[in-house]
Design an enzyme around this catalytic site. Sequence first.
Site, PDB file in Angstrom:
ATOM      1  N   ARG A  16     -21.814  -2.462  -8.355  1.00  0.00           N
ATOM      2  CA  ARG A  16     -22.870  -3.404  -8.636  1.00  0.00           C
ATOM      3  C   ARG A  16     -24.178  -3.008  -8.032  1.00  0.00           C
ATOM      4  NH1 ARG A  16     -20.705  -8.790  -6.541  1.00  0.00           N
ATOM      5  NH2 ARG A  16     -19.332  -7.198  -5.139  1.00  0.00           N
ATOM      6  N   LYS A  59      -4.778   4.243   1.321  1.00  0.00           N
ATOM      7  CA  LYS A  59      -3.812   4.333   1.696  1.00  0.00           C
ATOM      8  C   LYS A  59      -2.537   4.367   0.454  1.00  0.00           C
ATOM      9  CE  LYS A  59      -3.757  -0.606   1.796  1.00  0.00           C
ATOM     10  NZ  LYS A  59      -4.915  -1.170   2.390  1.00  0.00           N
ATOM     11  N   GLU A 115      -7.756   8.693   8.681  1.00  0.00           N
ATOM     12  CA  GLU A 115      -7.456   7.553  10.020  1.00  0.00           C
ATOM     13  C   GLU A 115      -7.412   6.174   9.545  1.00  0.00           C
ATOM     14  OE1 GLU A 115      -6.429   8.612  13.337  1.00  0.00           O
ATOM     15  OE2 GLU A 115      -5.657   6.763  12.883  1.00  0.00           O
ATOM     16  N   VAL A 136      -4.294   3.775   7.614  1.00  0.00           N
ATOM     17  CA  VAL A 136      -3.338   2.967   8.395  1.00  0.00           C
ATOM     18  C   VAL A 136      -3.789   2.331   9.272  1.00  0.00           C
ATOM     19  CG1 VAL A 136      -0.922   3.258   9.306  1.00  0.00           C
ATOM     20  CG2 VAL A 136      -1.701   4.911   7.593  1.00  0.00           C
ATOM     21  N   GLY A 180      -9.606 -16.519   5.844  1.00  0.00           N
ATOM     22  CA  GLY A 180      -9.879 -15.277   5.214  1.00  0.00           C
ATOM     23  C   GLY A 180      -9.075 -14.240   5.561  1.00  0.00           C
ATOM     24  N   ASP A 193       1.634  -3.447   0.745  1.00  0.00           N
ATOM     25  CA  ASP A 193       0.429  -2.722   1.849  1.00  0.00           C
ATOM     26  C   ASP A 193       1.272  -2.004   2.926  1.00  0.00           C
ATOM     27  OD1 ASP A 193      -2.405  -2.649   2.701  1.00  0.00           O
ATOM     28  OD2 ASP A 193      -1.248  -3.377   4.214  1.00  0.00           O
ATOM     29  N   LYS A 250       1.849   2.385   3.830  1.00  0.00           N
ATOM     30  CA  LYS A 250       1.507   2.804   5.279  1.00  0.00           C
ATOM     31  C   LYS A 250       2.492   3.673   5.843  1.00  0.00           C
ATOM     32  CE  LYS A 250      -1.967  -0.673   5.710  1.00  0.00           C
ATOM     33  NZ  LYS A 250      -2.409  -2.022   6.208  1.00  0.00           N
TER      34      LYS A 250
HETATM   35  N1  HSE Z   1      -4.442  -6.141   4.017  1.00  0.00           N
HETATM   36  C1  HSE Z   1      -4.393  -5.446   5.163  1.00  0.00           C
HETATM   37  C2  HSE Z   1      -3.777  -6.153   6.235  1.00  0.00           C
HETATM   38  C3  HSE Z   1      -5.291  -4.588   5.454  1.00  0.00           C
HETATM   39  O1  HSE Z   1      -3.691  -7.689   6.082  1.00  0.00           O
HETATM   40  O2  HSE Z   1      -3.393  -5.787   7.314  1.00  0.00           O
HETATM   41  C4  HSE Z   1      -5.761  -3.402   4.756  1.00  0.00           C
HETATM   42  O3  HSE Z   1      -4.579  -2.614   4.861  1.00  0.00           O
END
Ligand code: HSE
Length: 432
Positions: A48, A106, A130, A133, A188, A202, A206
């Site tokens: 954007r 990741k 780095e 993770v 948030g 996620d 990692k």
């Molecule tokens: N969404 C991930 C967390 C952060 O809550 O740790 C980014 O990997």
Amino acid sequence: MRTRPLKVALLGCGVVGSEVARIMTTHADDLAARIGAPVELAGVAVRRPDKVREGIPAELITTDATALVKRGDIDVIVEVIGGVEPARTLITTAFAHGASVVSANKALLAQDGASLYAAAQEHGQDLYYEAAVAGAIPLIRPLRESLAGDKINRVMGIVNGTTNFILDKMDTSGAGYSEALDEATALGYAEADPTADVEGFDAAAKAAILAGIAFHTRVRLDDVYREGMTEVTAADFASAKEMGCTIKLLAICERAADGESVTARVHPAMIPLSHPLASVREAYNAVFVEADAAGQLMFYGPGAGGAPTASAVLGDLVAVCRNKLNGANGPGESAYTQLPVSSMGEVVTRYHISLDVADKPGVLAQVATVFAEHGVSIDTVRQQGRQDGSGEASLVVVTHRAPDAALSGTVEALRKLDTVRGVASIMRVEGE
Ligand code: HSE
């Protein structure tokens, strides 16, 4: 100090990218002194272009990321757009046009790290990640470099802050999963669609990255066993408390006892309150590493957020720029052990199983027989009759270490017993 600057291009200028740009500007003199040459932000690719981006000259903004990575005068590309494509094509194109790459991606590294490393090597460039993770926590470099002379046997960590926040709330307030998720969303921590976090995707990405580096082999996302934490209940936390434990979503990478294979998995597990990972609160991350010579190490800190993640990116940027000036390269892929990744069925651990059973003579013996038939040794049994006239009791069995396949067979057989009315929960017990 060299006066001609090293040119850096940013792919992505969201929460992390904008912090990278800010720190590059505010710390410009220190970065130049540490690197031995100034670093100049030479282009920023965004989706954007109309959005106001404080501190970034408008002439640096472009929507054409491909043209930016093909410019040929860029020394380092910082990729913070995430996702597999177009990030993969942009990174490999950048290597081919003489740029090293610092990435926070990741998903891409877990899925296709090997081909990225190969492309970096082919073109004599660096690949550093780095920030992919555990945000700000120095982890990739300690595993890849500081511990390169040791033998790592186990990496066990809390690598997702959102789920740790939710589980911590459940633990401290007695809240159920949905209530704790709502709080995480309101503050948030959780995204509008929290699937990637709460279902363990996620953390699994990692885990794949950490296992590959720790054991010098290739571990892909598909090799990682994954269970999310949406089924964890307030009752599970109550059971954990009775055992002197709490519940965490853990990423666990292990070398088998015979050293001939590795496993990588993500699932909720009970851990004793005395384990260092049990005290990791709120949205923090921590990774516990066990190595032959070093013994036990713990890496702790903020695992997400713009500034913490940018800190990791900037550290890589300094390293890559130093390499550029020295005409050197950082470490490439180390996957020489080629250890196979075993399935979850071969993982050996302890289990906490909570059953609803008929409260009548012989039931305990029946249940114990099923465990014995599957070669799963019982450590403790706790039975509590109900006072509600149902004629049922809660039976909690904690096992000694057993293969996951044996435990699955046990549970399947237990479900077939008339006297077992239900399997309320099955939770692995780690860290003992
Ligand atoms: N969404 C991930 C967390 C952060 O809550 O740790 C980014 O990997």
